[in-house]
Each structure stands twice: as structure tokens, then as C-alpha cells.
Design an enzyme around this catalytic site. Structure first.
Site, mmCIF file in Angstrom:
data_model
loop_
_atom_site.group_PDB
_atom_site.id
_atom_site.type_symbol
_atom_site.label_atom_id
_atom_site.label_comp_id
_atom_site.label_asym_id
_atom_site.label_seq_id
_atom_site.Cartn_x
_atom_site.Cartn_y
_atom_site.Cartn_z
ATOM 1 N N CYS A 1 0.817 -1.224 0.000
ATOM 2 C CA CYS A 1 0.000 0.000 0.000
ATOM 3 C C CYS A 1 0.844 1.265 0.000
ATOM 4 O O CYS A 1 0.317 2.374 0.032
ATOM 5 C CB CYS A 1 -0.942 0.012 1.206
ATOM 6 N N HIS B 1 -12.521 11.719 -6.043
ATOM 7 C CA HIS B 1 -11.632 11.952 -7.171
ATOM 8 C C HIS B 1 -10.452 12.842 -6.815
ATOM 9 O O HIS B 1 -10.064 13.736 -7.578
ATOM 10 C CB HIS B 1 -12.411 12.500 -8.378
ATOM 11 N N GLU C 1 -13.446 -0.165 1.847
ATOM 12 C CA GLU C 1 -12.570 -0.039 0.682
ATOM 13 C C GLU C 1 -13.047 -0.947 -0.447
ATOM 14 O O GLU C 1 -12.269 -1.391 -1.264
ATOM 15 C CB GLU C 1 -11.140 -0.435 1.042
#
Length: 171
Positions: free
Chosen positions: A26, A70, A159
Site C-alpha cells: 500500500c 476523485h 474499501e
């Protein structure tokens, strides 16, 4: 009494990129399509004997989602992120938000990004655990301005389907 708001069905979603500096996999910039579930417990009150108006819960939560949507989520208080022209100990996080271009390094890799493409979070990580805490604390603070009958606000930031983290903020 407890109320529940399902993030998928209530369109409480956002898609963002993030990085968890130092993590084996990650630690690279990657993204998720998140959705946010909310649970609130409290006493029924007011003219309609609501625990809380669903419209308020969804509106406040959606506003947070929209802010993150975004964008690249940057945990400002991560020790492995080095910002150029910004001192975490003395400068305000709002100074980063004003920058046209933000320069930083993670593990020796340099990044230069438009400031408007980023959300600078007052967090050590942009993990689901930290995001759920951020959502719960922000939502609890906002709801407390109107409601004095709430016992806790719990938020689960997912997630994707099947994995998420939940944080409970007692009031």
C-alpha cells in the site's frame, strides 16, 4: 434506538487515490471505490420523535464524501512524508490547501501535484481505520450542533465490498 444508513444504497460513496507510506504493497499510490455506512444511537426526541433526521445524516456524510471524491488523499501528519516549504510542526494545514503545486517526497520518491487534486487530511495515515475515525468525528461534531439526544456515532469506511473499518465516537 439505533438508526442505520447503508452507504451503497444511500449513495454515500467516493473514489480516491491514497498511499500508506512504508507499507509493502500500500506504499504505492493506488485507489479504492469507498462507501460509507453510518450507525447512530440515541433517544427519540423532537416533534417527530426521530433519533436523527436521515436527511441530515445523509447530507452531512455526502458532503464529506464529495470533498474526498476523485482526489489524492494525503495524510499530512505521516512522518514519512516530507513536504517542501511546509513545516508540519509550525505551519497550518490550510497553507497546503492554498498552494497551486504541492511538492513532497515519500521514501525518496518525489511528487509534484496540483494542490486542487489533493485533499490534505490531518491524519497520520489515509487507511480505512483513520478515515472512519475522521468521518465519525466530523459527523458527530456536525450532528451535535443540532441534536443533544445522541449516544454515539459509528462510521464504517469500506474499501470495497467485504472490507472496511468502523470507528465509534461516543457523545
Amino acid at each position: 434506538m439505533k438508526i442505520l444508513v447503508n452507504g451503497i444504497q444511500s449513495n454515500l460513496r467516493f473514489s480516491s487515490a491514497h498511499v500508506i507510506p512504508g507499507h509493502e504493497s500500500c506504499g504505492y499510490i493506488h485507489g479504492h471505490s469507498y462507501f460509507v455506512d453510518v450507525e447512530i444511537e440515541g433517544e427519540r426526541a423532537g416533534e417527530f420523535e426521530f433519533v436523527v433526521d436521515f436527511k441530515d445524516v445523509k447530507g452531512y456524510t455526502k458532503a464529506i464524501c464529495d470533498e474526498l471524491d476523485h482526489r489524492l488523499l494525503i495524510p499530512v501528519y505521516n512522518d514519512l512524508i516530507e513536504f517542501k516549504d511546509f513545516d508540519k510542526k509550525t505551519d497550518s494545514i490550510f497553507n497546503l490547501k492554498k498552494k497551486h503545486t504541492v511538492h513532497f517526497k515519500i521514501d525518496g520518491k518525489g511528487y509534484s501535484l496540483p494542490g486542487v487534486d489533493c485533499v490534505f487530511l490531518p491524519l497520520p495515515y489515509s487507511s480505512a481505520e483513520e478515515l472512519s475515525k475522521f468521518f465519525a468525528e466530523t459527523l458527530a461534531k456536525k450532528l451535535s450542533e443540532t441534536y443533544d439526544n445522541l449516544e454515539y456515532v459509528a462510521v464504517c469506511v469500506n474499501e470495497g465490498i467485504g472490507q472496511g473499518a468502523e470507528y465509534r465516537k461516543d457523545l
